[in-house]
Design a protein around this motif. Structure first.
Motif, PDB file in Angstrom:
ATOM      1  N   LEU A 116     -10.240   3.245   1.078  1.00  0.00           N
ATOM      2  CA  LEU A 116     -10.265   4.528   0.394  1.00  0.00           C
ATOM      3  C   LEU A 116      -9.525   5.490   1.299  1.00  0.00           C
ATOM      4  CD1 LEU A 116     -14.026   4.582  -0.590  1.00  0.00           C
ATOM      5  CD2 LEU A 116     -12.089   4.212  -2.130  1.00  0.00           C
ATOM      6  N   GLY A 117      -8.684   6.328   0.710  1.00  0.00           N
ATOM      7  CA  GLY A 117      -7.924   7.242   1.537  1.00  0.00           C
ATOM      8  C   GLY A 117      -7.671   8.563   0.859  1.00  0.00           C
ATOM      9  N   CYS A 118      -7.225   9.515   1.670  1.00  0.00           N
ATOM     10  CA  CYS A 118      -6.829  10.831   1.185  1.00  0.00           C
ATOM     11  C   CYS A 118      -6.027  11.482   2.298  1.00  0.00           C
ATOM     12  CB  CYS A 118      -8.052  11.689   0.836  1.00  0.00           C
ATOM     13  SG  CYS A 118      -9.076  12.154   2.249  1.00  0.00           S
ATOM     14  N   ASP A 119      -5.463  12.626   2.008  1.00  0.00           N
ATOM     15  CA  ASP A 119      -4.768  13.421   3.015  1.00  0.00           C
ATOM     16  C   ASP A 119      -5.812  13.835   4.050  1.00  0.00           C
ATOM     17  OD1 ASP A 119      -3.669  15.529   4.508  1.00  0.00           O
ATOM     18  OD2 ASP A 119      -2.878  16.584   2.765  1.00  0.00           O
ATOM     19  N   PRO A 169      -1.329  12.537   8.398  1.00  0.00           N
ATOM     20  CA  PRO A 169      -2.126  11.302   8.461  1.00  0.00           C
ATOM     21  C   PRO A 169      -2.962  11.120   7.191  1.00  0.00           C
ATOM     22  CG  PRO A 169      -3.110  13.001   9.852  1.00  0.00           C
ATOM     23  CD  PRO A 169      -1.823  13.560   9.310  1.00  0.00           C
ATOM     24  N   ILE A 170      -3.388   9.894   6.947  1.00  0.00           N
ATOM     25  CA  ILE A 170      -4.282   9.635   5.827  1.00  0.00           C
ATOM     26  C   ILE A 170      -5.558   8.962   6.338  1.00  0.00           C
ATOM     27  CG2 ILE A 170      -2.539   9.586   4.009  1.00  0.00           C
ATOM     28  CD1 ILE A 170      -2.508   6.600   4.090  1.00  0.00           C
ATOM     29  N   ILE A 171      -6.621   9.185   5.594  1.00  0.00           N
ATOM     30  CA  ILE A 171      -7.914   8.573   5.904  1.00  0.00           C
ATOM     31  C   ILE A 171      -7.844   7.092   5.576  1.00  0.00           C
ATOM     32  CG2 ILE A 171     -10.356   8.456   5.160  1.00  0.00           C
ATOM     33  CD1 ILE A 171      -9.748  10.948   6.784  1.00  0.00           C
ATOM     34  N   SER A 172      -8.558   6.309   6.366  1.00  0.00           N
ATOM     35  CA  SER A 172      -8.726   4.893   6.060  1.00  0.00           C
ATOM     36  C   SER A 172     -10.185   4.540   6.295  1.00  0.00           C
ATOM     37  CB  SER A 172      -7.842   4.030   6.961  1.00  0.00           C
ATOM     38  OG  SER A 172      -8.073   2.663   6.699  1.00  0.00           O
ATOM     39  N   THR A 173     -10.859   4.166   5.230  1.00  0.00           N
ATOM     40  CA  THR A 173     -12.238   3.701   5.324  1.00  0.00           C
ATOM     41  C   THR A 173     -12.410   2.601   4.290  1.00  0.00           C
ATOM     42  OG1 THR A 173     -14.572   4.380   5.338  1.00  0.00           O
ATOM     43  CG2 THR A 173     -13.124   5.509   3.766  1.00  0.00           C
ATOM     44  N   THR A 230       1.364   7.224  -5.704  1.00  0.00           N
ATOM     45  CA  THR A 230       0.290   7.364  -4.717  1.00  0.00           C
ATOM     46  C   THR A 230       0.438   8.669  -3.947  1.00  0.00           C
ATOM     47  OG1 THR A 230       0.300   4.948  -4.522  1.00  0.00           O
ATOM     48  CG2 THR A 230      -0.922   6.171  -2.853  1.00  0.00           C
ATOM     49  N   LEU A 231       1.660   8.992  -3.589  1.00  0.00           N
ATOM     50  CA  LEU A 231       1.950  10.222  -2.857  1.00  0.00           C
ATOM     51  C   LEU A 231       1.561  11.457  -3.672  1.00  0.00           C
ATOM     52  CD1 LEU A 231       3.192  10.976  -0.150  1.00  0.00           C
ATOM     53  CD2 LEU A 231       5.423  10.983  -1.248  1.00  0.00           C
ATOM     54  N   LYS A 232       1.837  11.428  -4.964  1.00  0.00           N
ATOM     55  CA  LYS A 232       1.464  12.559  -5.825  1.00  0.00           C
ATOM     56  C   LYS A 232      -0.043  12.770  -5.791  1.00  0.00           C
ATOM     57  CE  LYS A 232       1.696  14.405 -10.531  1.00  0.00           C
ATOM     58  NZ  LYS A 232       0.656  15.340 -10.200  1.00  0.00           N
ATOM     59  N   THR A 233      -0.819  11.682  -5.853  1.00  0.00           N
ATOM     60  CA  THR A 233      -2.281  11.799  -5.804  1.00  0.00           C
ATOM     61  C   THR A 233      -2.728  12.403  -4.477  1.00  0.00           C
ATOM     62  OG1 THR A 233      -2.500   9.894  -7.263  1.00  0.00           O
ATOM     63  CG2 THR A 233      -4.449  10.519  -6.002  1.00  0.00           C
ATOM     64  N   LEU A 234      -2.135  11.947  -3.380  1.00  0.00           N
ATOM     65  CA  LEU A 234      -2.485  12.486  -2.056  1.00  0.00           C
ATOM     66  C   LEU A 234      -2.168  13.977  -1.974  1.00  0.00           C
ATOM     67  CD1 LEU A 234      -1.192   9.592   0.232  1.00  0.00           C
ATOM     68  CD2 LEU A 234      -3.589  10.202  -0.179  1.00  0.00           C
ATOM     69  N   LYS A 235      -0.997  14.366  -2.436  1.00  0.00           N
ATOM     70  CA  LYS A 235      -0.589  15.780  -2.392  1.00  0.00           C
ATOM     71  C   LYS A 235      -1.463  16.655  -3.282  1.00  0.00           C
ATOM     72  CE  LYS A 235       4.236  15.127  -1.126  1.00  0.00           C
ATOM     73  NZ  LYS A 235       5.653  15.218  -1.542  1.00  0.00           N
ATOM     74  N   ASP A 236      -2.007  16.064  -4.361  1.00  0.00           N
ATOM     75  CA  ASP A 236      -2.884  16.802  -5.278  1.00  0.00           C
ATOM     76  C   ASP A 236      -4.338  16.844  -4.784  1.00  0.00           C
ATOM     77  OD1 ASP A 236      -0.729  17.284  -6.927  1.00  0.00           O
ATOM     78  OD2 ASP A 236      -1.255  15.731  -8.395  1.00  0.00           O
ATOM     79  N   ILE A 251      -8.228  11.066  -4.155  1.00  0.00           N
ATOM     80  CA  ILE A 251      -8.621   9.891  -3.374  1.00  0.00           C
ATOM     81  C   ILE A 251      -7.882   8.682  -3.924  1.00  0.00           C
ATOM     82  CG2 ILE A 251     -10.528   8.334  -2.793  1.00  0.00           C
ATOM     83  CD1 ILE A 251     -12.416  10.693  -3.032  1.00  0.00           C
ATOM     84  N   ILE A 252      -7.362   7.881  -3.007  1.00  0.00           N
ATOM     85  CA  ILE A 252      -6.650   6.673  -3.408  1.00  0.00           C
ATOM     86  C   ILE A 252      -7.422   5.431  -2.959  1.00  0.00           C
ATOM     87  CG2 ILE A 252      -4.370   7.749  -3.432  1.00  0.00           C
ATOM     88  CD1 ILE A 252      -3.865   6.391  -0.656  1.00  0.00           C
TER      89      ILE A 252
END
Length: 191
Positions: A32-35, A130-134, A12-18, A21-22
């Motif tokens: 749904l989240g992202c950096d 921080p990460i997005i949370s929606t 999951t961290l790799k996706t955020l760093k790249d 969207i997770i």
């Protein structure tokens, strides 16, 4: 934590760093989240949700110290309010800073939740951002309360879907939202 948990955090961290969207479990509902500091990734969330950019998003932080990085003046009452309510609390703060403009409301406020979910805390701590949370839905559609209710349309548009906790019933309810003013007064927006 166990190896499966550690591997899931790493993927999951790799996706955020790249800049991806997770789809991930939060302390409320699947989200749904992202950096949160990656403006392009934030734009992808708006596009996926078909959400007006004038409607700001919630960000998750892992601690009170991280919160202070993104809010000019955190009223003293903030921590007491957060700790006195026994469910997740999102607080809208004045004078946000160090965040992409597409995250802020027109009045420069930002909605932030100090997350207590182990998985989310670990992601944020490792990312150091921080990460997005929606909610994991298209704007205007019902919020899916469990993983199995998330539409295939949403699942197919994310870059990574967390492979754990699918059967877990989390809080399955949106957080309480408080609007906190610099003078320490507050208003309950959603209970």
């Amino acid at each position: 934590m166990n190896e499966e948990f550690e591997n899931e955090v790493s993927r999951t961290l790799k996706t955020l760093k790249d800049g991806g969207i997770i789809l991930y479990p939060t302390d409320t509902v699947w989200g749904l989240g992202c950096d949160a500091l990656n403006q392009r990734a934030v734009d992808k969330i708006y596009k996926l949700k078909q959400r007006e950019s004038s409607k700001s998003l919630i960000i998750l932080v892992d601690s009170f110290d991280m919160l202070k990085t993104y809010v000019d003046k955190v009223p003293e009452i903030a921590l007491d309010l957060i700790n006195s309510i026994d469910k997740p609390v999102t607080v809208i703060y004045d004078n946000a800073h160090n965040l992409p403009k597409n995250l802020l409301a027109a009045d420069k406020t930002i909605a932030i939740r100090i997350v207590k979910n182990d998985f989310c805390q670990r992601l944020i701590a490792e990312l150091k951002r921080p990460i997005i949370s929606t909610s994991a839905n298209i704007s205007g559609e019902p919020t899916p309360l469990v993983f199995s209710k998330i539409s295939e349309n949403v699942k197919n548009q994310v870059d990574y879907c967390v492979q754990m906790f699918h059967e877990q019933f989390i809080q399955a309810k949106a957080s309480t939202i408080l609007r906190l003013f610099e003078n320490g007064e507050y208003q309950v927006i959603r209970d």
